[in-house]
Design an enzyme around this catalytic site. Sequence first.
Site, mmCIF file in Angstrom:
data_model
loop_
_atom_site.group_PDB
_atom_site.id
_atom_site.type_symbol
_atom_site.label_atom_id
_atom_site.label_comp_id
_atom_site.label_asym_id
_atom_site.label_seq_id
_atom_site.Cartn_x
_atom_site.Cartn_y
_atom_site.Cartn_z
ATOM 1 C CE LYS A 54 45.140 26.755 55.587
ATOM 2 N NZ LYS A 54 45.106 25.310 55.260
ATOM 3 C CD GLN A 98 42.983 23.279 52.759
ATOM 4 O OE1 GLN A 98 43.823 24.147 52.910
ATOM 5 N NE2 GLN A 98 42.325 22.747 53.782
ATOM 6 C CG ASP A 121 49.979 21.898 56.204
ATOM 7 O OD1 ASP A 121 49.718 22.805 57.033
ATOM 8 O OD2 ASP A 121 49.341 21.739 55.148
#
Length: 285
Positions: A54, A98, A121
């Site tokens: 990412k 994460q 997200d």
Amino acid sequence: MSASIIDGKALALTLRDTITQEIQTLPRTRGITPGLAAVLVGDDPASAVYVKNKKLACEKAGIYPQEHRLPASTTQENLLRLIVQLNADSRIHGILVQLPLPSHIDTKVILQAVSPEKDVDGFHPVNVGRLVEGDPVFVPCTPKGVIHMIDSTGEAIAGKRAVVIGRSNIVGKPVAMLLLHRHATVTICHSRTKDLPGVAREADIVVAAIGKAHFVTSDMVKKGAMVIDVGINRLADGKLTGDVDFDAVKEEAGWITPVPGGVGPMTIAMLLQNTLESAKRMAKK
Ligand code: NDP
């Protein structure tokens, strides 16, 4: 006849090119450079690879990347302090934590601490609620990528029977919600579903998000159906494979996504897109 392949890698590259071009104009047109902070707690090797990929994608697109690595022993308070700091950092337009987090940390508390305005997200309850209402601000990256892949085929979603296998908060439920908003008739299957193969066989669109290699077999797929494989499973020989038995299912399906090279690259492209959109929204304010 074999199914047409939906090439996520190629689609993602095209998207990333467009995103990169737009990002390059932003310092001049809006006076901003989008910034994304990735937070990694612990040393899970798969999570470390995801964060590295990412970050690389951000750098290539011209997004200002921040990476915060905390040891597995980090306390919840420490992690919360970092998130509060990132919420207030005007260089940062997107924060991604994460998952999974170590078991002594309450994931819900952490996800709720991320500002809904920087929640690229789409996991904050405010953004989940907006998605359910059909008025999303941030659409979770993997589900957004799935819809983009379906749309890339030119096939309509409205009126189709869609079966989503898996009901997680990050994939199954949001994918189902997006398909519903696009007027599909949606069924969500899970580990307690009776006659899952029979349910799946009725689908025009099957989305597999289970986490079990080769779970979806050819007898579970209607001739000509579209099969989107979200799964990422590592086999004993180290190779990555999806939740769909690709070689057999492609002989039944009309469209199919490969693993690797399917949903995975699209997820990263959507993260870049969400960060770009967030930066533009903040610049407007
Ligand atoms: P979860 O483990 O959170 O959810 C798995 C779901 O599958 C659950 O709802 C579970 O049902 C269901 N399930 C498990 N076993 C069965 C079974 N035998 N029959 C029917 N349903 C079953 O996984 P995620 O949603 O987080 O991820 C799914 C897959 O997608 C994983 O392989 C993951 O690595 C991959 N992934 C890929 C991404 C990408 O970018 N391509 C991004 C995110 C995930 P129940 O709820 O009843 O337990």
